[in-house]
Design a protein around this motif. Structure first.
Motif, PDB file in Angstrom:
ATOM      1  N   GLY A 164       0.773  -1.130  -0.118  1.00 12.76           N
ATOM      2  CA  GLY A 164       0.135   0.100  -0.137  1.00 12.76           C
ATOM      3  C   GLY A 164       0.736   1.397   0.080  1.00 12.76           C
ATOM      4  N   HIS A 165       0.230   2.382  -0.986  1.00 10.60           N
ATOM      5  CA  HIS A 165       0.994   3.637  -0.610  1.00 10.60           C
ATOM      6  C   HIS A 165       0.193   4.691  -0.017  1.00 10.60           C
ATOM      7  CE1 HIS A 165       1.766   7.386  -2.960  1.00 10.60           C
ATOM      8  NE2 HIS A 165       2.881   7.464  -2.317  1.00 10.60           N
ATOM      9  N   ASP A 166       0.426   5.507   0.873  1.00 12.55           N
ATOM     10  CA  ASP A 166      -0.260   6.724   1.372  1.00 12.55           C
ATOM     11  C   ASP A 166      -1.322   6.025   2.083  1.00 12.55           C
ATOM     12  OD1 ASP A 166      -0.637   9.847   0.960  1.00 12.55           O
ATOM     13  OD2 ASP A 166      -2.540   8.994   0.656  1.00 12.55           O
ATOM     14  N   TRP A 167      -2.554   6.460   1.700  1.00 13.22           N
ATOM     15  CA  TRP A 167      -3.724   5.829   2.480  1.00 13.22           C
ATOM     16  C   TRP A 167      -3.886   4.407   2.246  1.00 13.22           C
ATOM     17  CZ3 TRP A 167      -6.681   6.843   6.609  1.00 13.22           C
ATOM     18  CH2 TRP A 167      -6.838   8.111   6.894  1.00 13.22           C
ATOM     19  N   GLY A 168      -3.400   4.014   1.243  1.00 17.01           N
ATOM     20  CA  GLY A 168      -3.279   2.436   0.829  1.00 17.01           C
ATOM     21  C   GLY A 168      -2.376   1.757   1.946  1.00 17.01           C
ATOM     22  N   ALA A 169      -1.483   2.545   2.515  1.00 16.91           N
ATOM     23  CA  ALA A 169      -0.292   2.055   3.286  1.00 16.91           C
ATOM     24  C   ALA A 169      -0.873   1.926   4.636  1.00 16.91           C
ATOM     25  CB  ALA A 169       0.945   2.691   3.352  1.00 16.91           C
ATOM     26  N   ILE A 170      -1.785   2.860   5.072  1.00 16.61           N
ATOM     27  CA  ILE A 170      -2.551   2.783   6.403  1.00 16.61           C
ATOM     28  C   ILE A 170      -3.380   1.607   6.485  1.00 16.61           C
ATOM     29  CG2 ILE A 170      -4.021   4.239   7.891  1.00 16.61           C
ATOM     30  CD1 ILE A 170      -2.683   6.697   6.529  1.00 16.61           C
ATOM     31  N   CYS A 171      -4.289   1.599   5.244  1.00 18.74           N
ATOM     32  CA  CYS A 171      -5.140   0.370   5.089  1.00 18.74           C
ATOM     33  C   CYS A 171      -4.243  -0.698   5.479  1.00 18.74           C
ATOM     34  CB  CYS A 171      -5.839   0.771   4.029  1.00 18.74           C
ATOM     35  SG  CYS A 171      -7.213  -0.556   3.900  1.00 18.74           S
ATOM     36  N   ALA A 172      -3.182  -1.095   4.419  1.00 21.33           N
ATOM     37  CA  ALA A 172      -2.556  -2.148   4.452  1.00 21.33           C
ATOM     38  C   ALA A 172      -1.990  -2.416   5.997  1.00 21.33           C
ATOM     39  CB  ALA A 172      -1.315  -2.036   3.667  1.00 21.33           C
ATOM     40  N   TRP A 173      -1.591  -1.488   6.884  1.00 18.97           N
ATOM     41  CA  TRP A 173      -1.141  -1.895   7.904  1.00 18.97           C
ATOM     42  C   TRP A 173      -2.319  -2.392   8.900  1.00 18.97           C
ATOM     43  CZ3 TRP A 173       3.742  -2.144   9.719  1.00 18.97           C
ATOM     44  CH2 TRP A 173       4.607  -1.208   9.146  1.00 18.97           C
ATOM     45  N   HIS A 174      -3.540  -1.493   8.820  1.00 22.88           N
ATOM     46  CA  HIS A 174      -4.534  -2.321   9.621  1.00 22.88           C
ATOM     47  C   HIS A 174      -4.897  -3.492   9.022  1.00 22.88           C
ATOM     48  CE1 HIS A 174      -6.010   1.362  12.080  1.00 22.88           C
ATOM     49  NE2 HIS A 174      -5.299   1.982  11.451  1.00 22.88           N
ATOM     50  N   VAL A 175      -5.073  -3.852   7.867  1.00 21.68           N
ATOM     51  CA  VAL A 175      -5.144  -5.230   7.446  1.00 21.68           C
ATOM     52  C   VAL A 175      -4.294  -6.033   8.169  1.00 21.68           C
ATOM     53  CG1 VAL A 175      -5.292  -6.656   5.663  1.00 21.68           C
ATOM     54  CG2 VAL A 175      -6.234  -4.621   5.389  1.00 21.68           C
TER      55      VAL A 175
END
Length: 275
Positions: free
Chosen positions: A95-106
């Motif tokens: 994930g990148h940017d908000w995608g990275a934040i979402c990836a961390w939460h997953v």
């Protein structure tokens, strides 16, 4: 392809070797799954199959109206549900940017679904929170979020004068007008920018509750030209990974790493998957 999950319809671009190990790619703001088009060919050449997801708010069929519907925990559940529909038990998650934040939460809330994690630009949420609480430099870098959280005003400012401020977010990326336009045009559709900004408006300190260290092999890619994430947050990421960890700093690269340094991003993903 279109994937229906949680009563929403998500657009997903699947490509690469049919039997390749699966990689799920999550975009950030103000982009869409197209931000991975320069990265994906490298992954395919390495034998990986990619799934680039247009997330909640970006997929036209996945735009609920309530701000609360854009809590990051909801976005993470979307990823799990899409994986279920794709019949993918676990993936290499990127994930990148908000995608990275979402990836961390997953990765932190549903670790059984993540083989490896590659976060681009944004570190572990607790690392970002620490930097914001202690580092004036990070506080200054994050000041733009205040505007983005202001319903109505943010849309007015970003869309004024042919979306000049929205286009200027890509300053320093090296992207030409055509590429920037490809990101901006979908946000000119009525309601699209509001849906994208709702990720910011749904932010809540409760989102940090229950987050521990990442327990899967993890790579964090950061660029020293990132205007949004400074070195304090980047360095703190290592403290929140209880597994093999790699930090990949890129010199002279802006926040828009997948566009500006696709080969380096792909190399980090491939190296993590083969470790």
């Amino acid at each position: 392809m279109k994937i229906t999950a949680r009563s929403l319809t998500f657009d997903v671009v699947a490509d690469g070797p049919a039997r390749g190990e699966p990689v799920l790619l999550l975009h950030g703001f103000p982009q869409h799954s197209g931000e991975w088009v320069r990265v994906a060919p490298y992954l395919h050449a390495a034998g990986l199959r990619t799934y680039a997801l247009d997330q909640r708010g970006t997929s036209p069929g996945a735009r609920p109206e309530a701000v609360e519907d854009y809590r990051i925990t909801e976005c993470a559940l979307d990823v799990v549900a899409v994986l279920d529909e794709l019949d993918l038990s676990a993936v290499h998650l990127v994930g990148h940017d908000w995608g990275a934040i979402c990836a961390w939460h997953v990765a932190l809330r549903h670790p059984e679904r993540v083989r490896t994690l590659t976060a681009v630009s944004v570190p572990h949420p607790l690392a970002t929170a620490y930097a914001y609480a202690t580092d004036p430099d990070q506080q200054e870098r994050s000041a733009y979020i205040k505007l983005f959280r202001e319903a109505g005003k943010a849309e007015e400012v970003l869309l004024a004068d042919d979306a000049r401020r929205l286009r200027r977010l890509f300053d320093g990326s090296g992207l030409d007008d055509a590429r920037v336009g490809a990101y901006v045009r979908p946000l000119l559709v009525p309601g699209a920018l509001t849906a994208a900004l709702n990720w910011y408006r749904a932010m809540n300190r409760r989102d940090l509750e229950g987050l521990g260290p990442a327990t899967m092999p993890t790579t964090y890619v950061w660029s020293d030209g990132d205007v949004a994430i400074g070195p304090t947050a980047a360095r703190a990421c290592a403290e929140h990974v209880a597994a093999d960890y790699r930090f990949v700093p890129l010199a002279g690269v802006s926040h828009w790493i997948p566009d500006q340094a696709p080969a380096e991003v792909a190399a980090a993903i491939v190296a993590r998957g083969r470790a």
